[in-house]
Motif scaffolding. Structure first.
Motif, PDB file in Angstrom:
ATOM      1  N   SER A   1     -36.355 -11.522   2.170  1.00  0.00           N
ATOM      2  CA  SER A   1     -37.244 -10.894   1.838  1.00  0.00           C
ATOM      3  C   SER A   1     -37.909  -9.594   1.710  1.00  0.00           C
ATOM      4  CB  SER A   1     -38.414 -12.041   1.883  1.00  0.00           C
ATOM      5  OG  SER A   1     -38.849 -12.034   3.447  1.00  0.00           O
ATOM      6  N   ASP A   2     -38.460  -9.300   0.661  1.00  0.00           N
ATOM      7  CA  ASP A   2     -38.654  -7.710   0.917  1.00  0.00           C
ATOM      8  C   ASP A   2     -38.972  -7.349   2.097  1.00  0.00           C
ATOM      9  OD1 ASP A   2     -37.795  -7.389  -1.773  1.00  0.00           O
ATOM     10  OD2 ASP A   2     -39.518  -7.755  -2.440  1.00  0.00           O
ATOM     11  N   PRO A   3     -39.383  -8.186   2.740  1.00  0.00           N
ATOM     12  CA  PRO A   3     -40.767  -7.477   4.070  1.00  0.00           C
ATOM     13  C   PRO A   3     -39.601  -7.425   5.169  1.00  0.00           C
ATOM     14  CG  PRO A   3     -42.309  -9.084   2.988  1.00  0.00           C
ATOM     15  CD  PRO A   3     -40.458  -9.106   2.364  1.00  0.00           C
ATOM     16  N   GLU A   4     -38.768  -8.372   5.187  1.00  0.00           N
ATOM     17  CA  GLU A   4     -37.205  -8.511   6.528  1.00  0.00           C
ATOM     18  C   GLU A   4     -36.108  -7.049   5.457  1.00  0.00           C
ATOM     19  OE1 GLU A   4     -36.446 -13.375   6.468  1.00  0.00           O
ATOM     20  OE2 GLU A   4     -36.264 -11.966   4.856  1.00  0.00           O
ATOM     21  N   ILE A   5     -36.489  -6.414   4.736  1.00  0.00           N
ATOM     22  CA  ILE A   5     -35.270  -5.263   4.467  1.00  0.00           C
ATOM     23  C   ILE A   5     -35.861  -4.477   4.740  1.00  0.00           C
ATOM     24  CG2 ILE A   5     -34.823  -4.148   1.977  1.00  0.00           C
ATOM     25  CD1 ILE A   5     -34.289  -7.096   0.555  1.00  0.00           C
ATOM     26  N   LYS A   6     -37.443  -4.270   4.961  1.00  0.00           N
ATOM     27  CA  LYS A   6     -38.437  -2.649   5.118  1.00  0.00           C
ATOM     28  C   LYS A   6     -39.009  -2.969   6.591  1.00  0.00           C
ATOM     29  CE  LYS A   6     -41.949  -2.153   3.100  1.00  0.00           C
ATOM     30  NZ  LYS A   6     -43.591  -2.265   2.045  1.00  0.00           N
ATOM     31  N   LYS A   7     -38.687  -3.992   7.060  1.00  0.00           N
ATOM     32  CA  LYS A   7     -38.347  -3.812   8.661  1.00  0.00           C
ATOM     33  C   LYS A   7     -37.318  -3.532   9.188  1.00  0.00           C
ATOM     34  CE  LYS A   7     -39.046  -7.347  12.604  1.00  0.00           C
ATOM     35  NZ  LYS A   7     -39.729  -8.338  12.800  1.00  0.00           N
ATOM     36  N   ALA A   8     -36.197  -4.252   9.011  1.00  0.00           N
ATOM     37  CA  ALA A   8     -34.802  -3.243   8.941  1.00  0.00           C
ATOM     38  C   ALA A   8     -34.347  -2.140   8.710  1.00  0.00           C
ATOM     39  CB  ALA A   8     -33.838  -4.744   8.548  1.00  0.00           C
ATOM     40  N   PHE A   9     -35.035  -1.827   7.542  1.00  0.00           N
ATOM     41  CA  PHE A   9     -35.114   0.052   7.384  1.00  0.00           C
ATOM     42  C   PHE A   9     -35.896   0.168   8.477  1.00  0.00           C
ATOM     43  CE2 PHE A   9     -36.747   3.013   5.385  1.00  0.00           C
ATOM     44  CZ  PHE A   9     -36.549   4.338   5.562  1.00  0.00           C
ATOM     45  N   ARG A  10     -36.947  -0.310   8.977  1.00  0.00           N
ATOM     46  CA  ARG A  10     -37.400   1.129   9.625  1.00  0.00           C
ATOM     47  C   ARG A  10     -37.076   0.950  10.997  1.00  0.00           C
ATOM     48  NH1 ARG A  10     -43.799  -1.074   8.234  1.00  0.00           N
ATOM     49  NH2 ARG A  10     -44.254   0.025   6.310  1.00  0.00           N
ATOM     50  N   LYS A  11     -36.644   0.110  11.558  1.00  0.00           N
ATOM     51  CA  LYS A  11     -35.754  -0.235  12.354  1.00  0.00           C
ATOM     52  C   LYS A  11     -34.415   1.010  12.527  1.00  0.00           C
ATOM     53  CE  LYS A  11     -33.896  -3.144  16.188  1.00  0.00           C
ATOM     54  NZ  LYS A  11     -33.813  -4.744  16.459  1.00  0.00           N
ATOM     55  N   LEU A  12     -33.940   1.166  11.919  1.00  0.00           N
ATOM     56  CA  LEU A  12     -32.568   1.697  11.509  1.00  0.00           C
ATOM     57  C   LEU A  12     -32.529   3.031  11.266  1.00  0.00           C
ATOM     58  CD1 LEU A  12     -30.098  -1.070   9.427  1.00  0.00           C
ATOM     59  CD2 LEU A  12     -30.325  -0.904  12.358  1.00  0.00           C
ATOM     60  N   SER A  13     -33.809   2.915  11.044  1.00  0.00           N
ATOM     61  CA  SER A  13     -34.039   4.796  10.301  1.00  0.00           C
ATOM     62  C   SER A  13     -34.371   5.284  11.661  1.00  0.00           C
ATOM     63  CB  SER A  13     -34.841   4.823   9.015  1.00  0.00           C
ATOM     64  OG  SER A  13     -36.165   3.716   9.525  1.00  0.00           O
ATOM     65  N   ILE A  14     -35.492   4.751  12.109  1.00  0.00           N
ATOM     66  CA  ILE A  14     -35.714   5.334  13.272  1.00  0.00           C
ATOM     67  C   ILE A  14     -34.375   5.737  14.321  1.00  0.00           C
ATOM     68  CG2 ILE A  14     -37.146   5.406  15.794  1.00  0.00           C
ATOM     69  CD1 ILE A  14     -39.230   3.656  13.702  1.00  0.00           C
ATOM     70  N   LYS A  15     -33.602   4.567  14.306  1.00  0.00           N
ATOM     71  CA  LYS A  15     -32.858   4.324  15.602  1.00  0.00           C
ATOM     72  C   LYS A  15     -31.631   5.749  15.139  1.00  0.00           C
ATOM     73  CE  LYS A  15     -28.435   2.133  17.250  1.00  0.00           C
ATOM     74  NZ  LYS A  15     -27.838   0.007  16.852  1.00  0.00           N
ATOM     75  N   HIS A  16     -31.568   5.654  13.689  1.00  0.00           N
ATOM     76  CA  HIS A  16     -30.476   6.421  13.298  1.00  0.00           C
ATOM     77  C   HIS A  16     -30.683   8.311  12.949  1.00  0.00           C
ATOM     78  CE1 HIS A  16     -26.777   3.349  14.013  1.00  0.00           C
ATOM     79  NE2 HIS A  16     -28.109   2.956  12.787  1.00  0.00           N
ATOM     80  N   HIS A  17     -31.746   8.244  12.981  1.00  0.00           N
ATOM     81  CA  HIS A  17     -32.425   9.057  12.687  1.00  0.00           C
ATOM     82  C   HIS A  17     -32.088  10.740  13.421  1.00  0.00           C
ATOM     83  CE1 HIS A  17     -35.058  12.879  10.958  1.00  0.00           C
ATOM     84  NE2 HIS A  17     -36.002  11.584  10.111  1.00  0.00           N
ATOM     85  N   PRO A  18     -31.542  11.354  12.480  1.00  0.00           N
ATOM     86  CA  PRO A  18     -30.817  12.844  12.960  1.00  0.00           C
ATOM     87  C   PRO A  18     -31.527  13.340  14.132  1.00  0.00           C
ATOM     88  CG  PRO A  18     -30.239  12.890  10.771  1.00  0.00           C
ATOM     89  CD  PRO A  18     -31.191  11.978  11.185  1.00  0.00           C
ATOM     90  N   ASP A  19     -33.078  13.609  13.709  1.00  0.00           N
ATOM     91  CA  ASP A  19     -34.151  14.781  14.695  1.00  0.00           C
ATOM     92  C   ASP A  19     -33.642  13.984  15.851  1.00  0.00           C
ATOM     93  OD1 ASP A  19     -33.685  16.089  12.562  1.00  0.00           O
ATOM     94  OD2 ASP A  19     -35.955  15.414  12.446  1.00  0.00           O
ATOM     95  N   LYS A  20     -33.658  12.489  15.985  1.00  0.00           N
ATOM     96  CA  LYS A  20     -33.690  12.066  17.771  1.00  0.00           C
ATOM     97  C   LYS A  20     -32.161  11.771  17.746  1.00  0.00           C
ATOM     98  CE  LYS A  20     -37.984  10.004  16.615  1.00  0.00           C
ATOM     99  NZ  LYS A  20     -38.440   8.393  16.898  1.00  0.00           N
ATOM    100  N   GLY A  21     -31.081  12.226  17.576  1.00  0.00           N
ATOM    101  CA  GLY A  21     -29.868  12.275  18.169  1.00  0.00           C
ATOM    102  C   GLY A  21     -29.485  10.752  16.994  1.00  0.00           C
ATOM    103  N   GLY A  22     -29.497  10.763  16.894  1.00  0.00           N
ATOM    104  CA  GLY A  22     -28.777   9.319  15.566  1.00  0.00           C
ATOM    105  C   GLY A  22     -27.642   9.916  14.846  1.00  0.00           C
ATOM    106  N   ASP A  23     -26.763   9.092  14.007  1.00  0.00           N
ATOM    107  CA  ASP A  23     -25.682   9.463  13.283  1.00  0.00           C
ATOM    108  C   ASP A  23     -26.089   9.801  11.976  1.00  0.00           C
ATOM    109  OD1 ASP A  23     -23.501   8.888  11.146  1.00  0.00           O
ATOM    110  OD2 ASP A  23     -22.278   8.911  13.072  1.00  0.00           O
ATOM    111  N   LYS A  24     -26.072  10.928  11.051  1.00  0.00           N
ATOM    112  CA  LYS A  24     -26.396  11.459  10.399  1.00  0.00           C
ATOM    113  C   LYS A  24     -25.647  10.677   9.396  1.00  0.00           C
ATOM    114  CE  LYS A  24     -27.190  15.364   6.842  1.00  0.00           C
ATOM    115  NZ  LYS A  24     -26.866  16.492   6.851  1.00  0.00           N
ATOM    116  N   VAL A  25     -24.692  10.346   8.879  1.00  0.00           N
ATOM    117  CA  VAL A  25     -24.405   9.485   7.911  1.00  0.00           C
ATOM    118  C   VAL A  25     -24.150   8.250   8.213  1.00  0.00           C
ATOM    119  CG1 VAL A  25     -21.714   8.406   6.882  1.00  0.00           C
ATOM    120  CG2 VAL A  25     -21.369  10.653   8.268  1.00  0.00           C
TER     121      VAL A  25
END
Length: 359
Positions: free
Chosen positions: A60-84
């Motif tokens: 569902s849309d809420p599930e997709i949004k929740k997964a995006f928020r979690k992964l965007s924090i995890k992989h954010h370059p400013d927090k040491g994540g992988d840019k690609v």
């Protein structure tokens, strides 16, 4: 992104043609490098967007949004994540959070989304960019009609009901024999032939375009599809709900709609007639002569008092005033109560007096 990478490769090729002079590399090596630079650049493989976000295709849309928020924090370059990986997550969410893009992606994969986003002819529907633009009605699959039984209680009180259908889908990102061996394509099988315009020589030097059935390069499979619909209070028997683009898929064709017709189930106590409820109640001869008092349990849980102090005449009608929350009390005939020797009609409370939802 894929586009940036391809542009970088192209610039490298141009630099090679300018800098790799024959006097440095030799004529033979120079010619070979130039020839190599003119070869088409292979497209970089893109991961399935659902796999990127770690959600199922039915998410569902809420599930997709929740997964995006979690992964965007995890992989954010400013927090040491992988840019690609961060860019892949952003792109996946960009597509799957957009209703039109997700619809195109589910049917046509990365190629369909890319063609749709070009939007050269400003197509009227999300499928036009992928299926030729302006030819939606000519290249559209058939609608699929199905009936589902809905309880009278759900039509009275309102509810959500679900049913499952089985349909053919086009496997995403499996077009071309080179992709058929991919892990997510192994369970897919041959698709129906596609109708395409192909050049046909009808005379020496004279070629025309004709429609022909050609083998499809795509892969298909059958899978279940869950359809959930809202049954509004007062929904009429036969009310239809349309699920756009949910019918069987065929390569190169806009999928039709699934149209679900709600059919009212029979009820143990009540019978529906139009917007009224009717029921049959047996009373004794003594009750018919001296009066009676009974309680009827309505489908919303309330008790309706059915009372007669005098003689119940044959086929007589009694109207009871009832009220609905937020509405003024009204007089309506909606319950048909039959005695063992004569008939009494009594009104019960019902939402069916209200306006039925639009189709």
């Amino acid at each position: 992104s894929l586009l940036v990478t391809q542009v970088a490769v192209l610039l490298a090729k141009m630099a090679c043609r300018l800098l790799c002079a024959p006097r440095v590399l030799g004529v033979t090596t120079f010619v070979a490098l130039v020839a190599l630079s003119y070869l088409p650049t292979p497209a970089l493989a893109e991961k399935d967007y659902y796999e990127v976000l770690g959600v199922s295709p039915e998410a569902s849309d809420p599930e997709i949004k929740k997964a995006f928020r979690k992964l965007s924090i995890k992989h954010h370059p400013d927090k040491g994540g992988d840019k690609v990986l961060f860019q892949q997550v952003q792109r996946a969410y960009e597509v799957l959070s957009n209703e039109e893009l997700r619809m195109v992606y589910d049917h046509a994969g990365h190629e369909g989304v890319e063609n749709h986003e070009k939007g050269q002819n400003a197509p009227a529907s999300p499928f036009d960019a992928f299926f030729g633009g302006g030819r939606q009605n000519q290249n559209r699959g058939p609608d699929f009609r199905v009936e589902t039984q809905v309880a009278l209680d759900d039509m009275y009180n309102g509810n959500e009901v679900s049913l499952q259908i089985r349909r053919r889908i086009v496997c995403r990102n499996c077009k071309g024999k080179a992709n058929w061996k991919k892990e997510h394509c192994k369970d897919c099988e041959q698709c129906p032939p596609e109708t395409k315009m192909v050049p046909v020589q009808v005379a020496p030097g004279f070629v025309v375009q004709q429609q022909q059935h050609v083998p499809s390069e795509s892969r298909c499979k059958n899978e279940p599809k869950q359809l959930t619909m809202t049954v509004e209070k007062g929904a009429p028997d036969g009310h239809e709900v349309r699920f756009k683009g949910a019918s069987e898929q065929t390569p190169g064709q806009v999928p039709g709609d699934v149209i679900v017709a709600m059919r009212q189930k029979s009820h143990a106590t009540f019978t529906r007639k139009g917007n009224d409820l009717h029921m049959t109640m047996e009373i004794s001869l003594k009750e018919a002569l001296t009066g009676f008092e009974r309680t009827v349990k309505q489908m919303d849980g309330r008790d309706i008092l059915v009372q007669e102090t005098g003689v119940t005449g044959p086929y007589s009608t009694k109207t009871i005033k009832v009220s609905v929350a937020g509405q003024e009390a009204r007089e309506v005939e909606c319950l048909d109560v039959a005695a063992s020797v004569r008939t009494l009609k009594v009104c019960g409370d019902s939402y069916f007096r209200g306006r039925a939802p639009k189709g």
